[in-house]
Design an enzyme around this catalytic site. Structure first.
Site, PDB file in Angstrom:
ATOM      1  N   ASN A 189      -8.156  -7.360   9.850  1.00 40.25           N
ATOM      2  CA  ASN A 189      -8.561  -8.249   8.599  1.00 40.25           C
ATOM      3  C   ASN A 189      -8.757  -9.749   8.996  1.00 40.25           C
ATOM      4  OD1 ASN A 189      -5.823  -5.966   7.757  1.00 40.25           O
ATOM      5  ND2 ASN A 189      -7.971  -5.526   7.068  1.00 40.25           N
ATOM      6  N   ASP A 210     -11.987   1.029   6.545  1.00 46.15           N
ATOM      7  CA  ASP A 210     -11.803   1.303   7.746  1.00 46.15           C
ATOM      8  C   ASP A 210     -10.914   2.457   7.946  1.00 46.15           C
ATOM      9  OD1 ASP A 210      -9.573  -0.144   7.583  1.00 46.15           O
ATOM     10  OD2 ASP A 210     -10.157  -1.296   9.316  1.00 46.15           O
ATOM     11  N   ASN A 263       0.901  -1.356   0.133  1.00 45.19           N
ATOM     12  CA  ASN A 263      -0.100  -0.116  -0.145  1.00 45.19           C
ATOM     13  C   ASN A 263       0.877   1.238  -0.140  1.00 45.19           C
ATOM     14  OD1 ASN A 263       0.559   1.048   2.818  1.00 45.19           O
ATOM     15  ND2 ASN A 263      -0.345  -1.049   3.423  1.00 45.19           N
ATOM     16  N   ARG A 296       0.076 -11.529   2.570  1.00 46.79           N
ATOM     17  CA  ARG A 296      -0.643 -11.720   3.653  1.00 46.79           C
ATOM     18  C   ARG A 296      -1.472 -12.995   3.744  1.00 46.79           C
ATOM     19  NH1 ARG A 296      -3.626  -6.852   6.261  1.00 46.79           N
ATOM     20  NH2 ARG A 296      -3.437  -8.005   7.881  1.00 46.79           N
ATOM     21  N   HIS A 336      -8.359   0.566   2.448  1.00 45.72           N
ATOM     22  CA  HIS A 336      -9.432  -0.156   3.302  1.00 45.72           C
ATOM     23  C   HIS A 336     -10.418   0.731   3.540  1.00 45.72           C
ATOM     24  CE1 HIS A 336      -6.829  -3.881   4.288  1.00 45.72           C
ATOM     25  NE2 HIS A 336      -7.847  -4.283   3.484  1.00 45.72           N
ATOM     26  N   ALA A 385       2.839   1.279   7.862  1.00 47.34           N
ATOM     27  CA  ALA A 385       2.480   0.042   7.267  1.00 47.34           C
ATOM     28  C   ALA A 385       0.950   0.098   6.924  1.00 47.34           C
ATOM     29  CB  ALA A 385       2.561  -1.099   8.110  1.00 47.34           C
ATOM     30  N   CYS A 412      -7.349  -0.784  12.752  1.00 48.15           N
ATOM     31  CA  CYS A 412      -6.726  -1.988  12.124  1.00 48.15           C
ATOM     32  C   CYS A 412      -6.240  -2.907  13.042  1.00 48.15           C
ATOM     33  CB  CYS A 412      -5.514  -1.369  11.028  1.00 48.15           C
ATOM     34  SG  CYS A 412      -6.054  -0.737   9.599  1.00 48.15           S
ATOM     35  N   ARG A 447      -9.054  -4.127  -2.271  1.00 49.66           N
ATOM     36  CA  ARG A 447      -8.770  -5.277  -1.461  1.00 49.66           C
ATOM     37  C   ARG A 447      -9.615  -6.219  -1.706  1.00 49.66           C
ATOM     38  NH1 ARG A 447      -4.292  -5.262   1.841  1.00 49.66           N
ATOM     39  NH2 ARG A 447      -2.662  -3.598   1.324  1.00 49.66           N
TER      40      ARG A 447
END
Length: 273
Positions: A74, A173, A25, A93, A171, A261, A267, A142
């Site tokens: 996530n 959120d 990202n 991931r 994302h 990150a 998150c 995503r």
């Protein structure tokens, strides 16, 4: 009236192996191997300490070579002991998936997989708005656009699809946060015009808390809302005052190591019951 309402449970994972080891990202650009493990742990513990008086904290064991496991939002999307687990778009991931699945299975959740052809990144892109009994669902970077009707069917709850338009807010959120009292905090610039119109059609103007770019870039929407408290990395004095006018109490706690990150308070947490 229930005099002893059940406390919520929040899932967190210690940052023992956290760091920026790859770039998936825009926030990760130029941050490889530039996090401070000691400072990250200090910031994570401070967030946990703010949450503990308001909710139970369940802890997932960290795992080597999975630096983003710390971002438990996530893991999946859970309501009433059902959880749709994540299927990550980024290969980096995907190793997290069995650990999240095992955690939910061990706690007796009904574990549901998304359809084989759909990526879905959990509560990063699916946010339950309890005041309206709906699920805001983000897509574009995503999670797949078709995950919204899947969640609607699984949870028998209206799902509202929102297209994300700015890769910094990859994302949902990171740019939208349902709040107690029917308020909604969001950054309009993160959405395409049709999605902004959809938000404005559903949420009355007096309940919409629009944030400016500077606040959004400080991850103010990536907040944890518990009871009347909103825990977030940073917020301008104007935004803090707006939250207080809504009857909410902002609590600021620096999460700068994790922003390297691409994540902050929300998150790092997942409401699981």
């Amino acid at each position: 009236m229930d005099e002893n309402p059940r406390r919520k449970t929040i899932l967190m994972c210690p940052p023992d192996h956290f760091g920026v080891a790859y770039v998936i990202n825009p926030w990760m650009e130029g941050q490889t191997a530039r996090t401070d493990p000691s400072e990250a742990r200090k910031q994570w513990l401070a967030l946990k300490a703010l949450i503990e008086p308001l909710a139970e904290v369940a802890v997932l064991a960290p795992q080597p070579a999975l630096p983003d496991l710390v971002f438990t939002a996530n893991a999946g999307f859970a309501i009433d002991r059902q959880v749709v687990v994540s299927r990550f778009r980024c290969p980096e991931r995907r190793g997290e998936e069995p650990f999240f699945r095992a955690f939910f299975a061990a706690r007796g959740f009904d574990v549901i997989d998304p359809p084989d052809d759909l990526h879905f990144e959990g509560a990063g892109d699916a946010l339950h708005d309890a005041a309206r009994d709906l699920i805001w669902v983000g897509h574009g970077f995503r999670s797949h656009e078709d995950i919204a009707p899947f969640l609607e069917a699984r949870f028998s709850t209206r799902a509202v699809s929102l297209a994300l338009a700015d890769p910094r807010f990859y994302h949902l959120d990171t740019c939208l946060c349902p709040l107690p009292g029917g308020y909604l905090m969001y950054f309009p610039g993160a959405f395409d015009p049709a999605s902004r119109a959809r938000i404005e059609a559903i949420v009355p103007e007096g309940k919409r808390i629009r944030v400016e770019a500077a606040d959004a870039e400080a991850f103010c929407c990536n907040a944890v809302a518990l009871d009347g408290t909103v825990i977030l990395n940073q917020a301008s004095p104007a935004l803090q005052e707006r939250l207080r006018e809504a009857g909410l109490t902002p609590l600021l706690t620096p999460l700068t190591q994790f922003i390297k990150a691409g994540g902050a308070a929300k998150c790092l947490t997942l409401e699981i019951q």
